[in-house]
Design an enzyme around this catalytic site. Structure first.
Site, PDB file in Angstrom:
ATOM      1  N   MET A  88      57.221  49.334  46.354  1.00 53.87           N
ATOM      2  CA  MET A  88      58.206  50.363  46.681  1.00 53.87           C
ATOM      3  C   MET A  88      57.779  51.170  47.902  1.00 53.87           C
ATOM      4  O   MET A  88      58.125  52.337  48.022  1.00 53.87           O
ATOM      5  CB  MET A  88      58.428  51.283  45.477  1.00 53.87           C
ATOM      6  CG  MET A  88      59.045  50.576  44.285  1.00 53.87           C
ATOM      7  SD  MET A  88      59.984  51.678  43.223  1.00 53.87           S
ATOM      8  CE  MET A  88      58.727  52.846  42.780  1.00 53.87           C
ATOM      9  N   HIS A 122      49.295  51.180  50.141  1.00 51.20           N
ATOM     10  CA  HIS A 122      47.886  51.563  50.115  1.00 51.20           C
ATOM     11  C   HIS A 122      47.054  50.293  49.925  1.00 51.20           C
ATOM     12  O   HIS A 122      47.591  49.176  49.885  1.00 51.20           O
ATOM     13  CB  HIS A 122      47.604  52.601  49.021  1.00 51.20           C
ATOM     14  CG  HIS A 122      48.080  52.202  47.654  1.00 51.20           C
ATOM     15  ND1 HIS A 122      47.549  51.147  46.942  1.00 51.20           N
ATOM     16  CD2 HIS A 122      49.054  52.718  46.857  1.00 51.20           C
ATOM     17  CE1 HIS A 122      48.149  51.040  45.773  1.00 51.20           C
ATOM     18  NE2 HIS A 122      49.074  51.968  45.708  1.00 51.20           N
ATOM     19  N   HIS A 161      48.134  47.533  47.454  1.00 49.40           N
ATOM     20  CA  HIS A 161      49.169  46.613  47.918  1.00 49.40           C
ATOM     21  C   HIS A 161      48.585  45.590  48.890  1.00 49.40           C
ATOM     22  O   HIS A 161      48.880  44.399  48.814  1.00 49.40           O
ATOM     23  CB  HIS A 161      50.293  47.385  48.619  1.00 49.40           C
ATOM     24  CG  HIS A 161      50.983  48.391  47.752  1.00 49.40           C
ATOM     25  ND1 HIS A 161      50.924  49.734  48.014  1.00 49.40           N
ATOM     26  CD2 HIS A 161      51.731  48.240  46.640  1.00 49.40           C
ATOM     27  CE1 HIS A 161      51.618  50.386  47.107  1.00 49.40           C
ATOM     28  NE2 HIS A 161      52.119  49.511  46.249  1.00 49.40           N
ATOM     29  N   GLN A 213      64.829  52.123  38.333  1.00 46.28           N
ATOM     30  CA  GLN A 213      63.664  52.244  37.469  1.00 46.28           C
ATOM     31  C   GLN A 213      63.174  53.687  37.359  1.00 46.28           C
ATOM     32  O   GLN A 213      62.154  53.944  36.726  1.00 46.28           O
ATOM     33  CB  GLN A 213      62.539  51.320  37.932  1.00 46.28           C
ATOM     34  CG  GLN A 213      61.913  51.652  39.269  1.00 46.28           C
ATOM     35  CD  GLN A 213      61.067  50.508  39.786  1.00 46.28           C
ATOM     36  OE1 GLN A 213      61.556  49.426  40.076  1.00 46.28           O
ATOM     37  NE2 GLN A 213      59.767  50.746  39.919  1.00 46.28           N
ATOM     38  N   GLN A 239      47.155  44.764  38.560  1.00 43.84           N
ATOM     39  CA  GLN A 239      46.824  45.024  37.162  1.00 43.84           C
ATOM     40  C   GLN A 239      47.041  46.484  36.778  1.00 43.84           C
ATOM     41  O   GLN A 239      47.227  46.793  35.601  1.00 43.84           O
ATOM     42  CB  GLN A 239      45.372  44.636  36.886  1.00 43.84           C
ATOM     43  CG  GLN A 239      44.939  44.825  35.435  1.00 43.84           C
ATOM     44  CD  GLN A 239      43.440  44.802  35.266  1.00 43.84           C
ATOM     45  OE1 GLN A 239      42.789  43.853  35.701  1.00 43.84           O
ATOM     46  NE2 GLN A 239      42.880  45.841  34.661  1.00 43.84           N
ATOM     47  N   LYS A 240      46.999  47.407  37.748  1.00 45.59           N
ATOM     48  CA  LYS A 240      47.190  48.818  37.390  1.00 45.59           C
ATOM     49  C   LYS A 240      48.455  49.016  36.574  1.00 45.59           C
ATOM     50  O   LYS A 240      48.483  49.779  35.613  1.00 45.59           O
ATOM     51  CB  LYS A 240      47.243  49.698  38.645  1.00 45.59           C
ATOM     52  CG  LYS A 240      47.382  51.200  38.319  1.00 45.59           C
ATOM     53  CD  LYS A 240      47.568  52.033  39.556  1.00 45.59           C
ATOM     54  CE  LYS A 240      48.965  51.916  40.118  1.00 45.59           C
ATOM     55  NZ  LYS A 240      49.993  52.570  39.231  1.00 45.59           N
TER      56      LYS A 240
END
Length: 306
Positions: free
Chosen positions: A1, A5, A8, A32, A139-140
């Site tokens: 989105m 950082h 990404h 969302q 994974q975050k």
């Protein structure tokens, strides 16, 4: 989105190492966000993002170990993504949605009931438009990866979902686009969630398997960290609320009473960093004057027996 950082960028590097052409999608998806969430203030940094992607593509080209680079940036408009009009963000809104249950109804789905509906819907659209062989998620947002894997499987989509490790700051805070809201004072305390999860992980590494054995020490640390802040004067303290600490099955996100050593588990949590109670003159409160910030994090407890 957007608001790119290093987390990404790490996914783009993974994709370039394994594929000849990488498409980066940048789109702030309105469906969302809940009705009262931060859609309007969500950081939109298009020019900065493009500069980062340009520099990264040059880096990838200079590294002879990559198969490819960034072939395109797909930055659609909302009219493109929602040709019949953007659906409302309310829980009972009408529109064309993709809903993945029950995995999308627990944890983040319980706190944010329209979130995974919006995620699954926009990802289905992106996959249909771009038709990728592989898609890369971090994974975050671990529950998101489970939802997307289930969507791909259940809708017989010929796409492989690849999950990259969570990228962290040196103090352990998981990188997130929302971290820019924290400001200096809250940023120092924002590691509370990663500390709590690490305590639970240490219990697992000491061969504890029962829920109380794993989450009990994490809950005790939560109380201590809250007490530390409450003992500070308002001019110094940081108020936060723990939404949940979860011990869940890695495929269904359903809560576990005991970890199956052949399957492992996911320890995850969410914390809301509340606005600074008594701002000081000239204090850095963060983007948009430091609104409430909801942060998530997780640790994968890997299987120890096959």
């Amino acid at each position: 989105m957007g608001a790119l950082h290093e987390g990404h960028l790490s996914l783009i590097r993974m994709a370039a190492a394994e594929n000849h052409r990488v498409v980066v999608s940048v789109y702030v998806n309105p469906t969302q966000f809940g009705v009262h969430e931060d859609l309007d203030s969500y950081p939109k940094t298009w020019e900065t993002d493009c500069g980062m992607l340009k520099d990264l593509d040059k880096e990838l080209a200079e590294d002879g170990n990559n198969l490819g680079g960034i072939a395109a940036v797909f930055a659609p408009t909302t009219d493109t993504m929602y040709p019949s009009g953007r659906p409302d963000q309310a829980v009972n809104a009408k529109g064309s949605f993709v809903t993945i249950t029950p995995v999308g109804e627990v944890l983040e789905g319980a706190s944010r009931p329209t979130f995974f509906r919006g995620v699954a819907t926009v990802c289905m659209k992106l996959f249909n438009i771009v038709m990728p062989e592989k898609v890369y998620f971090g994974q975050k947002d671990v529950q998101q990866t489970v939802v997307i894997k289930k969507m791909v499987k259940d809708f017989c989509m010929n796409t492989e979902v690849v999950v990259g490790d969570t990228q962290r700051a040196p103090d352990g805070l998981a990188l997130s686009s929302r971290n820019v809201y924290l400001g200096t004072r809250r940023r120092k305390v924002a590691t509370v969630l990663s500390k709590i999860l690490r305590v639970a992980e240490m219990s697992y590494l000491r061969e504890h398997r029962l829920r109380d054995e794993l989450l009990g020490p994490a809950e005790q640390l939560t109380k201590l960290l809250l007490m530390e802040q409450h003992q500070l004067p308002p001019e110094e303290r940081v108020n936060f609320e723990i939404d949940y600490i979860s011990l869940a099955d890695p495929e269904t996100m359903q809560e576990l009473d005991e970890v199956d050593e052949t399957r492992g588990a996911i320890i995850s949590g969410a914390v809301k960093m509340l606005p600074v109670e008594v701002p000081q003159p000239g204090e850095d409160l963060g983007l948009s004057d430091g609104p409430p910030v909801r942060l998530i994090d997780n640790i994968i407890l890997k299987p120890v027996k096959l």
